[in-house]
Design a protein around this motif. Structure first.
Motif, PDB file in Angstrom:
ATOM      1  N   UNK A 290       0.836  -1.199   0.000  1.00  0.00           N
ATOM      2  CA  UNK A 290       0.000   0.000   0.000  1.00  0.00           C
ATOM      3  C   UNK A 290       0.872   1.252   0.000  1.00  0.00           C
ATOM      4  N   UNK A 291       0.631   2.128  -0.976  1.00  0.00           N
ATOM      5  CA  UNK A 291       1.415   3.353  -1.112  1.00  0.00           C
ATOM      6  C   UNK A 291       2.601   3.237  -2.041  1.00  0.00           C
ATOM      7  N   UNK A 292       2.945   2.014  -2.440  1.00  0.00           N
ATOM      8  CA  UNK A 292       4.086   1.820  -3.347  1.00  0.00           C
ATOM      9  C   UNK A 292       3.758   2.386  -4.729  1.00  0.00           C
ATOM     10  N   UNK A 293       4.743   2.997  -5.349  1.00  0.00           N
ATOM     11  CA  UNK A 293       4.601   3.554  -6.695  1.00  0.00           C
ATOM     12  C   UNK A 293       5.513   2.808  -7.658  1.00  0.00           C
ATOM     13  N   UNK A 294       4.958   2.474  -8.815  1.00  0.00           N
ATOM     14  CA  UNK A 294       5.768   1.877  -9.873  1.00  0.00           C
ATOM     15  C   UNK A 294       5.422   2.577 -11.178  1.00  0.00           C
ATOM     16  N   UNK A 295       6.347   2.613 -12.131  1.00  0.00           N
ATOM     17  CA  UNK A 295       6.048   3.259 -13.406  1.00  0.00           C
ATOM     18  C   UNK A 295       4.887   2.564 -14.120  1.00  0.00           C
ATOM     19  N   UNK A 296       4.022   3.360 -14.722  1.00  0.00           N
ATOM     20  CA  UNK A 296       2.958   2.774 -15.542  1.00  0.00           C
ATOM     21  C   UNK A 296       3.605   1.975 -16.666  1.00  0.00           C
ATOM     22  N   UNK A 297       3.137   0.773 -16.864  1.00  0.00           N
ATOM     23  CA  UNK A 297       3.720  -0.088 -17.890  1.00  0.00           C
ATOM     24  C   UNK A 297       4.641  -1.138 -17.317  1.00  0.00           C
ATOM     25  N   UNK A 298       5.003  -1.017 -16.031  1.00  0.00           N
ATOM     26  CA  UNK A 298       5.902  -1.992 -15.432  1.00  0.00           C
ATOM     27  C   UNK A 298       5.113  -3.069 -14.704  1.00  0.00           C
ATOM     28  N   UNK A 299       5.550  -4.300 -14.826  1.00  0.00           N
ATOM     29  CA  UNK A 299       4.881  -5.407 -14.163  1.00  0.00           C
ATOM     30  C   UNK A 299       3.613  -5.827 -14.895  1.00  0.00           C
ATOM     31  N   UNK A 300       2.982  -6.873 -14.394  1.00  0.00           N
ATOM     32  CA  UNK A 300       1.740  -7.366 -14.997  1.00  0.00           C
ATOM     33  C   UNK A 300       0.642  -6.322 -14.861  1.00  0.00           C
ATOM     34  N   UNK A 301       0.569  -5.688 -13.679  1.00  0.00           N
ATOM     35  CA  UNK A 301      -0.440  -4.655 -13.466  1.00  0.00           C
ATOM     36  C   UNK A 301      -0.231  -3.493 -14.433  1.00  0.00           C
ATOM     37  N   UNK A 302       1.016  -3.074 -14.591  1.00  0.00           N
ATOM     38  CA  UNK A 302       1.304  -1.978 -15.507  1.00  0.00           C
ATOM     39  C   UNK A 302       0.988  -2.325 -16.939  1.00  0.00           C
ATOM     40  N   UNK A 303       1.239  -3.575 -17.311  1.00  0.00           N
ATOM     41  CA  UNK A 303       0.918  -3.992 -18.679  1.00  0.00           C
ATOM     42  C   UNK A 303      -0.580  -3.915 -18.922  1.00  0.00           C
TER      43      UNK A 303
ATOM     44  N   UNK B 192       7.525  -9.142   0.102  1.00  0.00           N
ATOM     45  CA  UNK B 192       7.562 -10.388   0.856  1.00  0.00           C
ATOM     46  C   UNK B 192       6.601 -11.456   0.405  1.00  0.00           C
ATOM     47  N   UNK B 193       6.030 -11.324  -0.818  1.00  0.00           N
ATOM     48  CA  UNK B 193       5.141 -12.376  -1.326  1.00  0.00           C
ATOM     49  C   UNK B 193       5.323 -12.475  -2.834  1.00  0.00           C
ATOM     50  N   UNK B 194       5.845 -13.604  -3.280  1.00  0.00           N
ATOM     51  CA  UNK B 194       6.053 -13.840  -4.711  1.00  0.00           C
ATOM     52  C   UNK B 194       4.993 -14.823  -5.185  1.00  0.00           C
TER      53      UNK B 194
ATOM     54  N   UNK C  23       3.820 -16.993 -13.499  1.00  0.00           N
ATOM     55  CA  UNK C  23       4.483 -15.763 -13.923  1.00  0.00           C
ATOM     56  C   UNK C  23       6.002 -15.888 -13.952  1.00  0.00           C
ATOM     57  N   UNK C  24       6.526 -17.005 -13.504  1.00  0.00           N
ATOM     58  CA  UNK C  24       7.972 -17.131 -13.331  1.00  0.00           C
ATOM     59  C   UNK C  24       8.745 -16.954 -14.633  1.00  0.00           C
ATOM     60  N   UNK C  25       8.112 -17.315 -15.752  1.00  0.00           N
ATOM     61  CA  UNK C  25       8.801 -17.211 -17.027  1.00  0.00           C
ATOM     62  C   UNK C  25       8.314 -16.028 -17.868  1.00  0.00           C
ATOM     63  N   UNK C  26       7.463 -15.196 -17.295  1.00  0.00           N
ATOM     64  CA  UNK C  26       6.916 -14.069 -18.054  1.00  0.00           C
ATOM     65  C   UNK C  26       7.793 -12.831 -17.839  1.00  0.00           C
ATOM     66  N   UNK C  27       8.335 -12.253 -18.904  1.00  0.00           N
ATOM     67  CA  UNK C  27       9.246 -11.105 -18.764  1.00  0.00           C
ATOM     68  C   UNK C  27       8.559  -9.855 -18.206  1.00  0.00           C
ATOM     69  N   UNK C  28       7.238  -9.812 -18.238  1.00  0.00           N
ATOM     70  CA  UNK C  28       6.527  -8.640 -17.721  1.00  0.00           C
ATOM     71  C   UNK C  28       6.457  -8.635 -16.190  1.00  0.00           C
ATOM     72  N   UNK C  29       6.704  -9.771 -15.567  1.00  0.00           N
ATOM     73  CA  UNK C  29       6.560  -9.893 -14.123  1.00  0.00           C
ATOM     74  C   UNK C  29       7.661  -9.118 -13.399  1.00  0.00           C
ATOM     75  N   UNK C  30       7.262  -8.230 -12.474  1.00  0.00           N
ATOM     76  CA  UNK C  30       8.219  -7.434 -11.699  1.00  0.00           C
ATOM     77  C   UNK C  30       8.580  -8.193 -10.419  1.00  0.00           C
ATOM     78  N   UNK C  31       9.490  -9.145 -10.532  1.00  0.00           N
ATOM     79  CA  UNK C  31       9.842  -9.996  -9.397  1.00  0.00           C
ATOM     80  C   UNK C  31      10.444  -9.190  -8.237  1.00  0.00           C
ATOM     81  N   UNK C  32      11.209  -8.157  -8.570  1.00  0.00           N
ATOM     82  CA  UNK C  32      11.836  -7.383  -7.496  1.00  0.00           C
ATOM     83  C   UNK C  32      10.794  -6.708  -6.605  1.00  0.00           C
ATOM     84  N   UNK C  33       9.695  -6.252  -7.193  1.00  0.00           N
ATOM     85  CA  UNK C  33       8.625  -5.636  -6.401  1.00  0.00           C
ATOM     86  C   UNK C  33       7.982  -6.684  -5.510  1.00  0.00           C
TER      87      UNK C  33
END
Length: 237
Positions: free
Chosen positions: A68-81, A109-111, A94-104
């Motif tokens: 909650x409150x985290x900001x990510x660039x529009x277009x990044x991650x599955x949500x951004x896509x 704390x939940x992948x 999602x492990x093999x999907x390049x759109x997945x923002x694993x670092x986020x």
């Protein structure tokens, strides 16, 4: 006095999000909870577009407090896509999907293994995204989730209309202090409003003009308005 009102207009523009009607986050949380119940997802969230970023407004499940409150660039991650493309997406792995923002995901704390993302859209724009993590097998219903996402989008539109209207009234009041009629000031503000946001100002201008009429004229105008609203309501059925 003019300087004070103009300063208030600037303040309203800068603090608009914090002046949003109480209840938006509660409405968004209810949408997430319903979507989570519908799909059996482990976690869920709603993120809204803010300039070039997505801001996570509400979340449930593991890592909710951290996302909650985290900001990510529009277009990044599955949500951004989903926001960038305007399309819902459902992934079982999602492990093999390049759109997945694993670092986020790792940072909160939940992948997840699976993700569903549905854009919050209106007929005019995309306002954010409803995201669900690890939905239960066989319980995905994108059509139902799209309806929930549309409901969330309408809540956002209503809140923004409220905020825009308050800001517009401040600006019009600052102009009217210089001797301009308030109705005329509101019409001028409507003429300068962005596309799709001029109607509240025009309506306020009409109401301001109406308030200056005599009692008989006001009653006639009210009767016409009630007749039109009854006609419009009948057409919507």
């Amino acid at each position: 006095m003019t300087e004070v009102l103009t300063a208030l207009a600037v303040l309203a523009a800068e603090t608009g999000p914090s002046l949003a009607p109480v209840g938006l986050d509660e409405q968004l949380a209810a949408v997430v909870a319903t979507a989570q119940h519908l799909t059996g997802a482990t976690a869920g969230s709603v993120a809204l577009v803010d300039g070039g970023e997505l801001v996570f407004r509400v979340a449930t499940g593991p890592g909710a407090e951290r996302i909650t409150g985290v900001r990510i660039p529009v277009g990044r991650g599955i949500a951004g896509w989903a926001v960038s493309s305007g399309q819902a997406v459902a992934l079982d792995d999602v492990s093999q999907d390049p759109r997945f923002a694993r670092d986020v995901a790792e940072a909160i704390g939940y992948v997840p293994r699976g993700i569903v993302a549905v854009p919050l859209d209106t007929d005019d724009e995309i306002l954010g995204v409803l995201e669900l993590l690890d939905p239960a097998p066989g319980r995905l219903a994108l059509s139902a989730l799209s309806l929930l996402a549309r409901q969330a989008a309408l809540s956002v539109v209503t809140t923004r209309a409220f905020t825009d209207f308050g800001r517009l009234l401040f600006t019009a009041a600052a102009t009217a202090v210089d001797g301009t009629d308030l109705a005329r000031a509101l019409r001028a503000a409507a003429a300068q409003a962005p596309a799709g946001r001029a109607e509240p100002a025009s309506l306020a201008a009409d109401l301001a003009a109406l308030s200056r009429l005599g009692a008989e004229e006001r009653e006639t105008a009210h009767a016409l308005l009630r007749t039109f609203l009854g006609y419009a309501a009948g057409r919507d059925r």
